[in-house]
Design a protein around this motif. Structure first.
Motif, PDB file in Angstrom:
ATOM      1  N   GLN A   1     -33.169 -38.584 -21.440  1.00  0.00           N
ATOM      2  CA  GLN A   1     -34.071 -39.318 -20.424  1.00  0.00           C
ATOM      3  C   GLN A   1     -34.143 -39.273 -18.954  1.00  0.00           C
ATOM      4  O   GLN A   1     -32.469 -40.548 -18.900  1.00  0.00           O
TER       5      GLN A   1
ATOM      6  N   GLN B   1     -33.054 -41.676 -15.324  1.00  0.00           N
ATOM      7  CA  GLN B   1     -33.322 -42.822 -14.982  1.00  0.00           C
ATOM      8  C   GLN B   1     -32.712 -42.560 -13.831  1.00  0.00           C
ATOM      9  O   GLN B   1     -31.790 -41.425 -12.877  1.00  0.00           O
TER      10      GLN B   1
ATOM     11  N   TYR C   1     -40.769 -39.375 -13.276  1.00  0.00           N
ATOM     12  CA  TYR C   1     -40.518 -40.473 -13.419  1.00  0.00           C
ATOM     13  C   TYR C   1     -40.162 -41.229 -12.309  1.00  0.00           C
ATOM     14  O   TYR C   1     -40.349 -40.736 -10.799  1.00  0.00           O
TER      15      TYR C   1
ATOM     16  N   GLN D   1     -37.453 -48.551 -10.719  1.00  0.00           N
ATOM     17  CA  GLN D   1     -37.696 -50.079 -11.003  1.00  0.00           C
ATOM     18  C   GLN D   1     -38.261 -50.807 -10.004  1.00  0.00           C
ATOM     19  O   GLN D   1     -39.454 -51.896 -10.038  1.00  0.00           O
TER      20      GLN D   1
END
Length: 120
Positions: free
Chosen positions: A1, A3, A109, A112
């Protein structure tokens, strides 16, 4: 995945400059698009700057001439240089990456988010 690790947010005075950086795991050579979005309190998330796979740049009208987005494939990073900052630029800024899976499917994607506050 995939990040995305963001850095560079903070407090800056009006007229000042700030540089945001985003490190993407796995590299960004195969990305359809990379860039930045932002979201201010009470508002929808909006596009700030996006670089397409072909190298084309798209900026929001509100940041043209002040912000510069870039990508470094060797370092697997995406950056946003912000100059002449205004209080209206205050928002949470999100790093963005899109990867194509097949002819009819892409994956998006998001980082944060990092807070940028422009205030005297």
């Amino acid at each position: 995945q995939v990040q995305l690790a963001e850095s560079g947010g903070g407090l800056v005075q009006p007229g000042g400059s700030l540089r945001l950086s985003c490190a993407a795991s796995g590299g960004i050579l195969n990305a359809n698009a990379v860039g930045w979005y932002r979201q201010a309190p009470g508002k929808q998330r909006e596009l700030v700057a996006v670089i397409t796979g072909g190298g084309n740049l798209n900026y929001a009208d509100s940041v043209k001439g002040r912000f510069t987005a870039s990508r470094d494939n060797a370092k697997n990073t995406v950056s946003l240089q912000m100059n002449s900052l205004k209080p209206d630029d205050t928002a949470v800024y999100y790093c963005y990456l899109q990867i194509r899976i097949n002819w009819g499917r892409v994956n998006d994607y998001w980082g944060q988010g990092t807070q940028v506050t422009v205030s005297s």
